[in-house]
Design a protein around this motif. Structure first.
Motif, mmCIF file in Angstrom:
data_model
loop_
_atom_site.group_PDB
_atom_site.id
_atom_site.type_symbol
_atom_site.label_atom_id
_atom_site.label_comp_id
_atom_site.label_asym_id
_atom_site.label_seq_id
_atom_site.Cartn_x
_atom_site.Cartn_y
_atom_site.Cartn_z
ATOM 1 N N THR A 57 49.183 41.174 42.931
ATOM 2 C CA THR A 57 50.415 40.378 43.027
ATOM 3 C C THR A 57 50.275 39.071 42.265
ATOM 4 O OG1 THR A 57 50.977 41.366 45.151
ATOM 5 C CG2 THR A 57 52.002 39.252 44.640
ATOM 6 N N ALA A 58 49.138 38.393 42.428
ATOM 7 C CA ALA A 58 48.907 37.120 41.738
ATOM 8 C C ALA A 58 48.871 37.322 40.223
ATOM 9 C CB ALA A 58 47.615 36.477 42.229
ATOM 10 N N VAL A 59 48.193 38.360 39.762
ATOM 11 C CA VAL A 59 48.106 38.634 38.323
ATOM 12 C C VAL A 59 49.495 38.919 37.760
ATOM 13 C CG1 VAL A 59 47.242 40.275 36.581
ATOM 14 C CG2 VAL A 59 45.701 39.360 38.343
ATOM 15 N N ARG A 88 38.479 40.835 33.346
ATOM 16 C CA ARG A 88 37.101 41.179 33.686
ATOM 17 C C ARG A 88 37.094 42.000 34.980
ATOM 18 N NH1 ARG A 88 33.368 36.626 31.492
ATOM 19 N NH2 ARG A 88 34.571 36.072 29.671
ATOM 20 N N PRO A 89 37.130 43.310 34.844
ATOM 21 C CA PRO A 89 37.092 44.157 36.034
ATOM 22 C C PRO A 89 35.686 44.171 36.627
ATOM 23 C CG PRO A 89 37.055 45.500 34.064
ATOM 24 C CD PRO A 89 37.199 44.063 33.608
ATOM 25 N N GLY A 90 35.557 44.824 37.739
ATOM 26 C CA GLY A 90 34.240 44.957 38.345
ATOM 27 C C GLY A 90 34.252 44.524 39.788
ATOM 28 N N GLU A 91 33.073 44.234 40.280
ATOM 29 C CA GLU A 91 32.903 43.859 41.684
ATOM 30 C C GLU A 91 33.650 42.571 42.027
ATOM 31 O OE1 GLU A 91 29.182 42.682 44.475
ATOM 32 O OE2 GLU A 91 28.899 44.382 43.109
ATOM 33 N N ASP A 92 33.659 41.619 41.095
ATOM 34 C CA ASP A 92 34.377 40.347 41.271
ATOM 35 C C ASP A 92 35.380 40.196 40.135
ATOM 36 O OD1 ASP A 92 32.838 39.473 43.549
ATOM 37 O OD2 ASP A 92 31.186 39.129 42.149
ATOM 38 N N PRO A 93 36.523 40.896 40.214
ATOM 39 C CA PRO A 93 37.464 40.890 39.095
ATOM 40 C C PRO A 93 38.046 39.502 38.831
ATOM 41 C CG PRO A 93 38.443 41.961 40.994
ATOM 42 C CD PRO A 93 37.012 41.688 41.337
ATOM 43 N N GLU A 94 38.385 39.306 37.566
ATOM 44 C CA GLU A 94 38.908 38.016 37.120
ATOM 45 C C GLU A 94 39.842 38.262 35.942
ATOM 46 O OE1 GLU A 94 36.938 34.174 34.914
ATOM 47 O OE2 GLU A 94 35.741 35.271 36.366
ATOM 48 N N VAL A 95 40.948 37.506 35.889
ATOM 49 C CA VAL A 95 41.878 37.580 34.772
ATOM 50 C C VAL A 95 42.141 36.155 34.320
ATOM 51 C CG1 VAL A 95 44.156 38.358 34.007
ATOM 52 C CG2 VAL A 95 42.911 39.697 35.703
ATOM 53 N N ARG A 96 42.192 35.941 32.977
ATOM 54 C CA ARG A 96 42.329 34.588 32.420
ATOM 55 C C ARG A 96 43.504 34.497 31.445
ATOM 56 N NH1 ARG A 96 36.023 33.364 30.694
ATOM 57 N NH2 ARG A 96 35.145 33.532 32.791
ATOM 58 N N TRP A 97 44.161 33.331 31.455
ATOM 59 C CA TRP A 97 45.236 33.000 30.534
ATOM 60 C C TRP A 97 44.978 31.619 29.951
ATOM 61 C CZ3 TRP A 97 45.759 35.134 35.277
ATOM 62 C CH2 TRP A 97 46.479 36.314 35.403
#
Length: 100
Positions: A26-28, A42-51
């Motif tokens: 939802t946040a993404v 950056r998928p995986g155990e600790d996913p992260e998305v950057r803008w």
């Protein structure tokens, strides 16, 4: 600046993993709707998305207990990424050492 996007999951019928996964998605979606497509996922155990942002980088992360939206400096991200890269190299070295 960091904003907590989700509350911790309660002990109801939904697991914390499901709550965090849904809150992360939802946040993404919400950030993408406002600022456009992400430049780094950056998928995986600790996913992260950057803008990219004018004063740093917007970052949505999914932790163990909650989801965060943060505006962080490029310097911070560079140092964090370098530290993560070094920790992965250490893990690779340790795994290679176990083979001997």
């Amino acid at each position: 600046m960091v904003v907590k996007v989700s509350d911790p999951a309660d002990k109801g019928t939904v697991t914390a993993t499901e709550v965090n996964r849904d809150a992360f998605a939802t946040a993404v979606r919400a950030v993408t709707d406002v600022v456009g497509e992400a430049v780094d996922r950056r998928p995986g155990e600790d996913p992260e998305v950057r803008w990219p942002a004018t004063s740093g980088t917007l970052r949505v992360t999914q932790g163990l207990y909650f989801v965060e939206l943060a505006l962080v400096s490029e310097k911070y991200l560079r140092r964090r990424d370098e530290a993560l890269e070094l920790s992965f190299e250490d893990e690779d070295d340790e795994a290679a050492g176990d083979a001997w």
